[in-house]
Write a protein that holds these residues in place. Structure first.
Motif, short mmCIF file in Angstrom:
data_model
loop_
_atom_site.label_atom_id
_atom_site.label_comp_id
_atom_site.label_asym_id
_atom_site.label_seq_id
_atom_site.Cartn_x
_atom_site.Cartn_y
_atom_site.Cartn_z
N VAL A 299 -2.50 13.73 5.27
CA VAL A 299 -3.54 14.33 4.45
C VAL A 299 -4.12 15.57 5.13
CG1 VAL A 299 -5.78 13.95 3.37
CG2 VAL A 299 -4.07 12.12 3.37
N LEU A 300 -4.52 15.44 6.40
CA LEU A 300 -5.08 16.59 7.10
C LEU A 300 -4.03 17.68 7.33
CD1 LEU A 300 -7.45 14.92 9.70
CD2 LEU A 300 -8.06 16.27 7.70
N GLY B 48 3.29 16.36 10.68
CA GLY B 48 2.26 15.57 10.01
C GLY B 48 2.67 14.11 9.95
N MET B 49 1.69 13.23 10.16
CA MET B 49 1.89 11.79 10.04
C MET B 49 0.83 11.27 9.09
SD MET B 49 2.64 11.01 14.01
CE MET B 49 2.53 12.59 14.84
N VAL B 50 0.98 10.08 8.59
CA VAL B 50 0.09 9.58 7.56
C VAL B 50 -1.37 9.64 8.01
CG1 VAL B 50 -0.52 7.54 6.18
CG2 VAL B 50 1.87 8.12 6.58
N TRP C 260 -1.02 24.61 7.39
CA TRP C 260 -1.30 25.98 6.95
C TRP C 260 -1.70 26.85 8.15
CZ3 TRP C 260 0.29 27.49 2.43
CH2 TRP C 260 0.42 26.56 1.41
N VAL C 261 -2.51 26.29 9.03
CA VAL C 261 -2.94 27.03 10.23
C VAL C 261 -1.73 27.36 11.09
CG1 VAL C 261 -4.27 26.85 12.37
CG2 VAL C 261 -5.28 26.12 10.21
#
Length: 116
Positions: free
Chosen positions: A85-86, A47-49, A93-94
């Motif tokens: 965020v996404l 994840g990145m911002v 989770w996926v």
């Protein structure tokens, strides 16, 4: 000069001693095929911002190798997968659920082979 056991004029054996249409040699008793080999694809989520990166990692090996690759992918997701965020809400989770599902598929196959 050629010999009956070595029909090649250069002294090397033929590349394919079985002519076309001849059956392949069958293994006799005592042959052990070794441990079963499995193939699995795990996802590493970073994840990145603003955006996210998902990297599929294909692993081929024994059940122990597959479990080790699963834990490497899950650890990567748990450490680096939450930093957007996404990713926090959806993507990580996926990836975690799909990795667990892939390991369950391999575990079922390993149980059928008597490996797990």
């Amino acid at each position: 000069m050629t010999y009956p056991s070595n029909p090649s004029p250069y002294g090397n054996p033929q590349a394919n001693p079985f002519p076309y249409g001849a059956p392949a040699p069958q293994w006799q008793g005592g042959y052990s095929p070794g441990p079963p080999v499995y193939t699995a694809v795990f996802r590493k989520q970073t994840g990145m911002v603003i955006m996210a990166q998902t990297t599929p990692v294909q692993t081929t090996g024994t059940y122990a190798d597959i479990r080790a690759a699963f834990w490497r992918a899950q650890t990567h997701c748990l450490i680096f997968g939450w930093w957007g965020v996404l990713s926090l809400l959806v993507y990580n989770w996926v990836s975690l659920i799909q990795n667990t599902s892939e390991l369950s598929r391999i575990k079922r196959a390993a149980r059928m082979n008597g490996d797990a």
